[in-house]
Design an enzyme around this catalytic site. Structure first.
Site, mmCIF file in Angstrom:
data_model
loop_
_atom_site.group_PDB
_atom_site.id
_atom_site.type_symbol
_atom_site.label_atom_id
_atom_site.label_comp_id
_atom_site.label_asym_id
_atom_site.label_seq_id
_atom_site.Cartn_x
_atom_site.Cartn_y
_atom_site.Cartn_z
ATOM 1 N N LYS A 281 0.841 -1.196 0.000
ATOM 2 C CA LYS A 281 0.000 0.000 0.000
ATOM 3 C C LYS A 281 0.883 1.255 0.000
ATOM 4 C CE LYS A 281 -4.059 -1.772 2.461
ATOM 5 N NZ LYS A 281 -5.035 -1.509 1.399
ATOM 6 N N ARG A 355 -10.441 -11.490 1.709
ATOM 7 C CA ARG A 355 -11.226 -12.604 1.148
ATOM 8 C C ARG A 355 -10.459 -13.913 1.241
ATOM 9 N NH1 ARG A 355 -11.478 -9.403 -4.435
ATOM 10 N NH2 ARG A 355 -11.225 -7.704 -2.954
HETATM 11 N N1 BES Z 1 -8.366 -3.645 4.180
HETATM 12 C C1 BES Z 1 -8.442 -3.251 2.819
HETATM 13 C C2 BES Z 1 -9.712 -2.481 2.502
HETATM 14 C C3 BES Z 1 -9.775 -1.077 3.025
HETATM 15 C C4 BES Z 1 -8.993 -0.082 2.468
HETATM 16 C C5 BES Z 1 -10.640 -0.752 4.037
HETATM 17 C C6 BES Z 1 -9.072 1.209 2.938
HETATM 18 C C7 BES Z 1 -10.736 0.534 4.489
HETATM 19 C C8 BES Z 1 -9.945 1.528 3.965
HETATM 20 C C9 BES Z 1 -8.414 -4.469 1.917
HETATM 21 O O1 BES Z 1 -7.619 -5.513 2.363
HETATM 22 C C10 BES Z 1 -7.855 -4.032 0.608
HETATM 23 O O2 BES Z 1 -6.727 -3.670 0.575
HETATM 24 N N2 BES Z 1 -8.676 -4.067 -0.421
HETATM 25 C C11 BES Z 1 -8.288 -3.632 -1.707
HETATM 26 C C12 BES Z 1 -8.795 -4.635 -2.709
HETATM 27 C C13 BES Z 1 -8.250 -4.448 -4.088
HETATM 28 C C14 BES Z 1 -6.778 -4.804 -4.110
HETATM 29 C C15 BES Z 1 -9.029 -5.331 -5.031
HETATM 30 C C16 BES Z 1 -8.907 -2.257 -1.969
HETATM 31 O O3 BES Z 1 -10.048 -2.035 -1.549
HETATM 32 O O4 BES Z 1 -8.219 -1.423 -2.534
HETATM 33 MN MN MN Z 2 -5.622 -5.315 1.791
#
Ligand code: BES
Ligand code: MN
Ligand code: ZN
Length: 500
Positions: A281, A355
Site C-alpha cells: 500500500k 477474502r
Molecule cells: N483492508 C483493505 C480495505 C480497506 C482499504 C478498508 C481502505 C478501508 C480503507 C483491503 O484488504 C484491501 O486492501 N482491499 C483492496 C482490494 C483491491 C486490491 C481489489 C482495496 O479495496 O483497494
Molecule cells: Mn488489503
C-alpha cells in the site's frame, strides 16, 4: 456512567425531584414538552422560551438555576425542533447537546425527562437505548497507551431516565440492561481497534477471546499454524506467511439456546495490520490499516454483549487473525494456492487478502451446520466510495432464504441506528473473477470491487445461508477524531436478540 430508570407521575412529581440538573425538551414554535410544562408552575420556563433566549432548534440549550417551584438545582432546556415530529435525528442531536452540558456541570447527578414515546417511527425502547449508548460513548477513553492519561471526565456521571407511569419504568429495566450490554460490547470493539498494531496482534486477539470465554463461560478453541496446515487452509496461510506474528484461528461458542438448535455463526476478518503485502500500500495513512481487524473486533464485542445478557441463542464466533506483511517468505502476485474447500486461487494482488482469510474461515463454518453465517470485514475501499462512512454494505445471494436473512440484518441495523444497505450479487459479477490458471482470481476485472469481493466469498458459502457485511467505511473514523466506532456491534447484537 451510572443509569437508572424512574417513573414520575402525579404523586411522585418531576418538580419535586431532588437532583443536580433536570433536562427537559422545548420546541421551535415556543411550545413546551409535557415535562417542561410540569416544571413551569412559576412561569420561568415559558418566559425563557418567549424571550427567545432559547430557539428550540435541535441541540440548542439554556441552563436555568433556581427555578421556582422546582426542587432540582438546575433546569436544562434542550431544543428538539418542531414539536409535531420529533425526528430521530433531532432526538439524537438533543441527547448529544444535553450530555455535552451535563459534562460541564459541577454536579454529579441528573435526570433526563425527554419525550421518549414521541420520536417518529421509533418506540420508547429505542429512545432509551440510544440515549444510554450515546452517554457511554462520551466516556470512552483512548488513552490506554498514553503515559499521561487524559483528564477523567467530570460533570454528571449518574443519570436517571424519567419514564412516565405509562412507560412503566419496570418494563424499561431490561431495555436498559440490553443497552448497557451493547455499550460494553462496543467499548471492547473500539479498544481493540484503537490499540496499536504492535500490541493488538493475532495473539492479543486470541488472549482477549480467552478472557471473554473465562468471564462469560464460552467454549473456546484457538487453532495454531500446524492445525491450520492439517485443515489445508492454504488460502489463509498464504496471507499469514509473510509475517513473523503467529496466525490464530479463534472459535468461540455461546450455546445459550437449545442443544439441538442450529447455531448462528459470525465470522470476523482479523487482519491486525494490512500493509498490502508485496502489493504494498502507499505510505500516507497506512497506520489506519491497524483497523483492518475491526470485523474480528466486532465479533468479540458482540460476544461480550451476548455474554452479558446471557442471550438464549446458540452463537458461534470465528475469527481468522494474522498480519499481511511483505517479506522474503511472503506470497507473490501470481502465486496459486489451494483453499480449504479445494478451489484453487490465483493471488493476483496480495492486498486483496481479506477474502483469502475469510474463504477458509467460511469453509470451516460448514462443520457447524449453521442456521445462518454472517461475515464481517473491512473488505474494500470501494465500499467507502459507494456508501461513505454512514452505512455498511450488505451482500447475499438472491433467493427467498437469503432475502429473509438480508431483511433481518437490514431491520436490525435500522432498529439499532447502525444501518446497512444491500448490494446486488450474481453471475455477471462472478465472471469478473475468472483466472486463466486457477479456479478463481482473488481480484475482479475493473468495476464493482465491493461486489466482486463478495462474489469471491460467495463461492465458499454454498452449503448454508450466508450474508457478508463490508464495514470498511463504518468501523472507524479518520481525521482529528480518529478512532474506532464500535460498529456494527449494535446491528449484530440486535440481529441476534431478534433471533431468540
Ligand atoms: N483492508 C483493505 C480495505 C480497506 C482499504 C478498508 C481502505 C478501508 C480503507 C483491503 O484488504 C484491501 O486492501 N482491499 C483492496 C482490494 C483491491 C486490491 C481489489 C482495496 O479495496 O483497494
Ligand atoms: Mn488489503
Ligand atoms: Zn485488508
Amino acid at each position: 456512567m451510572d443509569f437508572s430508570i424512574k417513573a414520575f407521575d402525579t404523586k411522585n412529581t418531576l418538580s419535586a425531584a431532588k437532583t443536580g440538573v433536570l433536562a427537559v425538551a422545548v420546541f421551535e414554535n415556543k411550545k413546551l414538552s409535557q415535562a417542561a410544562q410540569a416544571l413551569d408552575a412559576g412561569g420561568a420556563i415559558s418566559a425563557a422560551v418567549k424571550s427567545g433566549d432559547i430557539s428550540g432548534k435541535p441541540g440548542s440549550t439554556l441552563l436555568l438555576r433556581g427555578v421556582s417551584g422546582v426542587a432540582a438545582a438546575r433546569v436544562l432546556l434542550v431544543g428538539m425542533g418542531a414539536d409535531d415530529t420529533v425526528s430521530e435525528k433531532n432526538y439524537g442531536t438533543a441527547v448529544g447537546a444535553a450530555l455535552k452540558v451535563f459534562g460541564t456541570l459541577g454536579s454529579a447527578d441528573g435526570i433526563i425527562a425527554f419525550p421518549l414515546a414521541d420520536v417518529k417511527d421509533r418506540d420508547v425502547n429505542w429512545a432509551v437505548q440510544s440515549l444510554v449508548i450515546a452517554a457511554n460513548e462520551t466516556e470512552h477513553r483512548t488513552d490506554t497507551q498514553k503515559s499521561k492519561k487524559d483528564p477523567v471526565p467530570s460533570g454528571v456521571r449518574k443519570i436517571v431516565i424519567a419514564a412516565d407511569a405509562a412507560n412503566a419504568a419496570t418494563a424499561l429495566k431490561p431495555v436498559l440492561a440490553q443497552a448497557l450490554a451493547i455499550s460494553n460490547g462496543m467499548a471492547l470493539t473500539k479498544e481493540l481497534g484503537n490499540l496499536s498494531p504492535n500490541v493488538c496482534t493475532p495473539t492479543y486477539l486470541a488472549n482477549t477471546a480467552r478472557q471473554l470465554a473465562d468471564a462469560y463461560g464460552f467454549e473456546i478453541e484457538v487453532l495454531e499454524r500446524k492445525q491450520l496446515e492439517a485443515l489445508k487452509m492454504g488460502s489463509f496461510l498464504a496471507v499469514a506467511k509473510g509475517s513473523e506474528e503467529a496466525p490464530k484461528f479463534i472459535v468461540l461458542k455461546h450455546m445459550g439456546g437449545n442443544k439441538k438448535d442450529a447455531p448462528t455463526v459470525l465470522v470476523g476478518k482479523g487482519i491486525t495490520f494490512d500493509t498490502g503485502g508485496i502489493s504494498l500500500k502507499p505510505g500516507p495513512n497506512m497506520d489506519e490499516m491497524k483497523y483492518d481487524m475491526c470485523g474480528a473486533g466486532s465479533v468479540l464485542g458482540t460476544f461480550r454483549a451476548i455474554g452479558e445478557m446471557n442471550l438464549k441463542l446458540n452463537v458461534i464466533g470465528i475469527v481468522a487473525a494474522c498480519e499481511n506483511m511483505p517479506s522474503g517468505r511472503a506470497t507473490k502476485p501470481g502465486d496459486i494456492v489451494s483453499s480449504m474447500n479445494g478451489l484453487t486461487i490465483e493471488i493476483l494482488n496480495t492486498d486483496a487478502e481479506g477474502r483469502l482469510i475469510l474463504c477458509d474461515a467460511l469453509t470451516y463454518a460448514e462443520r457447524f451446520k449453521p442456521a445462518a453465517v454472517v461475515d464481517i470485514a473491512t473488505l474494500t475501499g470501494a465500499c467507502i466510495v459507494a456508501l461513505g462512512h454512514h452505512t455498511s454494505g450488505l451482500f447475499t445471494r438472491h433467493d427467498d432464504a437469503h432475502d429473509a436473512l438480508a431483511q433481518e440484518l437490514l431491520d436490525a441495523g435500522k432498529q439499532a441506528g447502525d444501518v446497512a444497505w444491500r448490494f446486488p450479487l450474481g453471475e455477471n459479477y462472478n465472471e469478473q473473477l475468472k483466472s486463466n490458471f486457477a479456479d478463481l482470481a482473488n481480484i475482479g476485472t475493473p468495476g464493482a470491487a465491493s461486489i466482486t469481493a463478495a462474489c469471491f466469498l460467495e463461492n465458499f458459502t454454498r452449503k448454508y445461508t450466508w450474508a457478508h457485511l463490508d464495514i470498511a467505511g463504518t468501523a472507524w473514523k479518520s481525521g482529528a477524531n480518529k478512532g474506532a466506532t464500535g460498529r456494527p456491534v449494535p446491528l449484530l447484537t440486535t440481529f441476534l436478540m431478534n433471533r431468540v
